[in-house]
Scaffold this motif. Structure first.
Motif, PDB file in Angstrom:
ATOM      1  N   ARG A  40      49.742  73.068  31.523  1.00  0.00           N
ATOM      2  CA  ARG A  40      48.721  72.774  32.528  1.00  0.00           C
ATOM      3  C   ARG A  40      47.791  73.967  32.752  1.00  0.00           C
ATOM      4  NH1 ARG A  40      51.616  72.728  36.650  1.00  0.00           N
ATOM      5  NH2 ARG A  40      52.605  70.725  36.334  1.00  0.00           N
ATOM      6  N   THR A  41      48.338  75.156  32.859  1.00  0.00           N
ATOM      7  CA  THR A  41      47.513  76.333  33.143  1.00  0.00           C
ATOM      8  C   THR A  41      46.722  76.806  31.934  1.00  0.00           C
ATOM      9  OG1 THR A  41      49.374  77.828  32.728  1.00  0.00           O
ATOM     10  CG2 THR A  41      48.990  77.145  35.014  1.00  0.00           C
ATOM     11  N   SER A  42      47.136  76.422  30.740  1.00  0.00           N
ATOM     12  CA  SER A  42      46.428  76.899  29.549  1.00  0.00           C
ATOM     13  C   SER A  42      45.326  75.956  29.074  1.00  0.00           C
ATOM     14  CB  SER A  42      47.417  77.140  28.407  1.00  0.00           C
ATOM     15  OG  SER A  42      48.026  75.934  28.018  1.00  0.00           O
ATOM     16  N   MET A  43      45.228  74.757  29.634  1.00  0.00           N
ATOM     17  CA  MET A  43      44.200  73.816  29.184  1.00  0.00           C
ATOM     18  C   MET A  43      42.929  73.967  30.016  1.00  0.00           C
ATOM     19  SD  MET A  43      45.500  70.070  30.574  1.00  0.00           S
ATOM     20  CE  MET A  43      46.856  70.002  29.484  1.00  0.00           C
ATOM     21  N   SER A  44      41.823  73.548  29.431  1.00  0.00           N
ATOM     22  CA  SER A  44      40.548  73.639  30.130  1.00  0.00           C
ATOM     23  C   SER A  44      40.486  72.618  31.262  1.00  0.00           C
ATOM     24  CB  SER A  44      39.394  73.397  29.162  1.00  0.00           C
ATOM     25  OG  SER A  44      39.343  72.046  28.785  1.00  0.00           O
ATOM     26  N   ASP A  45      39.592  72.864  32.224  1.00  0.00           N
ATOM     27  CA  ASP A  45      39.441  71.958  33.362  1.00  0.00           C
ATOM     28  C   ASP A  45      39.040  70.556  32.911  1.00  0.00           C
ATOM     29  OD1 ASP A  45      40.090  73.982  35.101  1.00  0.00           O
ATOM     30  OD2 ASP A  45      38.010  74.524  35.518  1.00  0.00           O
ATOM     31  N   THR A  46      38.196  70.480  31.880  1.00  0.00           N
ATOM     32  CA  THR A  46      37.727  69.186  31.386  1.00  0.00           C
ATOM     33  C   THR A  46      38.884  68.352  30.864  1.00  0.00           C
ATOM     34  OG1 THR A  46      35.665  70.232  30.735  1.00  0.00           O
ATOM     35  CG2 THR A  46      36.139  68.073  29.790  1.00  0.00           C
ATOM     36  N   VAL A  47      39.725  68.973  30.038  1.00  0.00           N
ATOM     37  CA  VAL A  47      40.858  68.251  29.467  1.00  0.00           C
ATOM     38  C   VAL A  47      41.864  67.927  30.571  1.00  0.00           C
ATOM     39  CG1 VAL A  47      42.778  68.389  27.844  1.00  0.00           C
ATOM     40  CG2 VAL A  47      40.549  69.273  27.187  1.00  0.00           C
ATOM     41  N   ARG A  48      42.133  68.887  31.449  1.00  0.00           N
ATOM     42  CA  ARG A  48      43.096  68.683  32.531  1.00  0.00           C
ATOM     43  C   ARG A  48      42.689  67.509  33.415  1.00  0.00           C
ATOM     44  NH1 ARG A  48      42.716  73.280  35.618  1.00  0.00           N
ATOM     45  NH2 ARG A  48      43.633  74.424  33.910  1.00  0.00           N
ATOM     46  N   GLY A  49      41.387  67.402  33.682  1.00  0.00           N
ATOM     47  CA  GLY A  49      40.918  66.325  34.538  1.00  0.00           C
ATOM     48  C   GLY A  49      40.963  64.954  33.888  1.00  0.00           C
ATOM     49  N   SER A  50      41.055  64.917  32.568  1.00  0.00           N
ATOM     50  CA  SER A  50      41.048  63.626  31.883  1.00  0.00           C
ATOM     51  C   SER A  50      42.452  63.115  31.553  1.00  0.00           C
ATOM     52  CB  SER A  50      40.231  63.731  30.595  1.00  0.00           C
ATOM     53  OG  SER A  50      40.886  64.577  29.665  1.00  0.00           O
ATOM     54  N   ILE A  51      43.473  63.865  31.953  1.00  0.00           N
ATOM     55  CA  ILE A  51      44.849  63.483  31.620  1.00  0.00           C
ATOM     56  C   ILE A  51      45.644  63.259  32.899  1.00  0.00           C
ATOM     57  CG2 ILE A  51      46.997  64.264  30.558  1.00  0.00           C
ATOM     58  CD1 ILE A  51      45.365  65.955  28.657  1.00  0.00           C
ATOM     59  N   ILE A  52      46.337  62.141  32.961  1.00  0.00           N
ATOM     60  CA  ILE A  52      47.290  61.903  34.038  1.00  0.00           C
ATOM     61  C   ILE A  52      48.577  62.598  33.607  1.00  0.00           C
ATOM     62  CG2 ILE A  52      48.628  60.174  35.271  1.00  0.00           C
ATOM     63  CD1 ILE A  52      46.284  58.237  34.772  1.00  0.00           C
ATOM     64  N   GLU A  53      49.064  63.489  34.443  1.00  0.00           N
ATOM     65  CA  GLU A  53      50.212  64.314  34.060  1.00  0.00           C
ATOM     66  C   GLU A  53      51.488  63.491  33.961  1.00  0.00           C
ATOM     67  OE1 GLU A  53      52.611  68.141  35.756  1.00  0.00           O
ATOM     68  OE2 GLU A  53      50.454  68.042  36.109  1.00  0.00           O
ATOM     69  N   PRO A  54      52.083  63.422  32.763  1.00  0.00           N
ATOM     70  CA  PRO A  54      53.333  62.675  32.606  1.00  0.00           C
ATOM     71  C   PRO A  54      54.539  63.505  33.072  1.00  0.00           C
ATOM     72  CG  PRO A  54      52.543  63.426  30.480  1.00  0.00           C
ATOM     73  CD  PRO A  54      51.541  63.868  31.495  1.00  0.00           C
ATOM     74  N   GLU A  55      55.688  62.883  33.054  1.00  0.00           N
ATOM     75  CA  GLU A  55      56.910  63.544  33.515  1.00  0.00           C
ATOM     76  C   GLU A  55      57.427  64.568  32.513  1.00  0.00           C
ATOM     77  OE1 GLU A  55      61.516  62.340  34.466  1.00  0.00           O
ATOM     78  OE2 GLU A  55      59.992  60.816  34.760  1.00  0.00           O
TER      79      GLU A  55
END
Length: 145
Positions: A40-55
């Motif tokens: 989570r901390t290593s990805m860009s804001d754009t990618v982070r915002g487009s992914i629903i965080e799975p378990e």
């Protein structure tokens, strides 16, 4: 921390679970949580915002791969549009040689072919001749003859 990425998710604990099972379960989920935080901390804001965080961290990586692939495909389309426009609108400016101008057209077409949008070589010749100013009309006439 890579335990959750290289080992399968452990089975749920039950009354028959041993101490080793419980220890492994706790360690695996702890590693999973740490891995998700790193991802989570290593990805860009754009990618982070487009992914629903799975378990699970592995599912997180797969979702990120799909998201990045989608962005990559969109950038390919934009690159193809940019190259195609440049190829069709390129005019010889008089600076440099005609050979350099033609080589630029060939290079543009080669890059378009890599994106499955190139044209036949005969079309490149036609575009090259049409992109030359009227002072090169004798070259066009010689080619057509």
């Amino acid at each position: 921390m890579d335990l959750c990425l290289i080992e399968d998710q452990p089975l749920e604990l039950d009354t028959e679970s041993t101490k080793e099972d419980k220890k492994y379960y706790k360690e695996w989920y702890s590693c999973n949580k740490k891995a998700k935080n790193v991802i989570r901390t290593s990805m860009s804001d754009t990618v982070r915002g487009s992914i629903i965080e799975p378990e699970l961290a592995m599912d997180f990586l797969e979702a990120m791969e799909i998201s990045i692939w989608r962005v990559y495909q969109e950038s390919d389309k934009a690159e193809a549009a940019r190259l195609s426009k440049r190829f069709n609108e390129l005019e010889f400016s008089g600076k440099g040689s005609v050979r350099e101008h033609i080589m630029e057209l060939i290079d543009l077409n080669s890059r378009l072919r890599d994106l499955d949008m190139g044209v036949k070589d005969s079309q490149v010749v036609h575009v090259a001749l049409q992109s030359l100013p009227n002072t090169y009309s004798n070259l066009r006439t010689s080619y057509h003859a």
